[in-house]
Motif scaffolding. Structure first.
Motif, short mmCIF file in Angstrom:
data_model
loop_
_atom_site.label_atom_id
_atom_site.label_comp_id
_atom_site.label_asym_id
_atom_site.label_seq_id
_atom_site.Cartn_x
_atom_site.Cartn_y
_atom_site.Cartn_z
N GLU A 1 3.70 6.51 5.09
CA GLU A 1 3.47 6.65 6.55
C GLU A 1 4.88 6.13 7.24
O GLU A 1 5.34 6.75 8.08
N LEU A 2 5.10 4.93 6.63
CA LEU A 2 6.45 4.37 7.16
C LEU A 2 7.52 5.15 7.07
O LEU A 2 8.39 5.20 7.97
N PHE A 3 8.01 5.78 5.87
CA PHE A 3 9.01 6.53 5.79
C PHE A 3 8.95 8.05 6.45
O PHE A 3 9.90 8.37 6.88
N GLY B 1 0.01 -8.51 12.69
CA GLY B 1 0.72 -9.31 12.02
C GLY B 1 1.95 -8.31 11.61
O GLY B 1 2.24 -7.41 12.27
N MET B 2 2.59 -8.77 10.64
CA MET B 2 3.78 -8.13 9.94
C MET B 2 3.61 -7.86 8.44
O MET B 2 3.19 -8.64 7.73
N LEU B 3 3.94 -6.82 8.23
CA LEU B 3 3.84 -6.30 6.57
C LEU B 3 5.43 -5.95 6.25
O LEU B 3 6.18 -5.38 7.15
N PHE B 4 6.00 -6.75 5.10
CA PHE B 4 7.29 -6.82 4.86
C PHE B 4 7.54 -6.13 3.31
O PHE B 4 6.78 -6.48 2.52
N GLY B 5 8.45 -5.15 3.22
CA GLY B 5 8.87 -4.83 1.85
C GLY B 5 10.32 -4.74 1.95
O GLY B 5 11.03 -4.64 2.77
N VAL B 6 10.79 -4.72 0.58
CA VAL B 6 12.33 -4.56 0.13
C VAL B 6 12.62 -3.79 -0.74
O VAL B 6 11.66 -3.82 -1.72
N SER C 1 0.86 -1.22 0.01
CA SER C 1 0.01 -0.12 0.00
C SER C 1 0.82 1.11 0.07
O SER C 1 1.69 1.52 0.68
N ARG C 2 0.53 2.14 -1.00
CA ARG C 2 1.34 3.19 -1.18
C ARG C 2 1.29 4.38 0.17
O ARG C 2 2.31 4.91 0.68
#
Length: 142
Positions: free
Chosen positions: A33-35, A62-67, A27-28
């Motif tokens: 929000e994360l950055f 839970g966990m959301l993961f991106g690379v 999700s954009r």
């Protein structure tokens, strides 16, 4: 005799080392929000930006993961994809302890791994760094 060996009580359920589609950070709005408001940890060659949120419903914990591997550092898409595969594999194999903690505390942990080295590091180096970063995240969650 056969039923004794095949009963569900005697066979422990194996833990699955998977990385499903619903665990991926896509999700954009969540990425922005994360950055903007996330914390970070750095351990060469990886940097992880993460955000811990209390979840209200069962679907959200839970966990959301991106690379991501910056194009600025690695021009070739082949090397970027290689590095992303290595990071995803190391994360997939070692995420279970952190996943248990997020489920126990009903927390949603969003995280983005960023590869920061200009050289292509070996899988062992990436794996070592991933394990140590997951330990740091575990202490941040507790």
């Amino acid at each position: 005799m056969f039923s004794y060996y095949c009963s569900k009580k005697t066979i422990p359920t194996p833990r699955k080392y998977t990385l499903k589609k619903n665990e991926r950070l896509k999700s954009r709005t969540l990425i922005n929000e994360l950055f903007e408001s996330g914390s970070n940890h750095f351990l060469f060659p990886l940097k992880v930006i993460f955000k811990i949120e209390a979840s209200t419903s069962d679907k959200q914990h839970g966990m959301l993961f991106g690379v991501t591997v910056p194009k600025r550092l690695h021009k070739s898409a082949v090397t970027r994809n290689l590095l992303k595969r290595r990071i995803r594999e190391a994360y997939r194999l070692h995420k279970l302890n952190l996943q248990d903690i997020t489920e126990q505390h009903s927390i949603r942990l969003s995280m983005m791994y960023i590869y920061v080295s200009k050289e292509v590091e070996s899988y062992e180096t990436i794996q070592r760094s991933t394990i140590k970063l997951l330990k740091k995240l575990r202490t941040s969650v507790k």
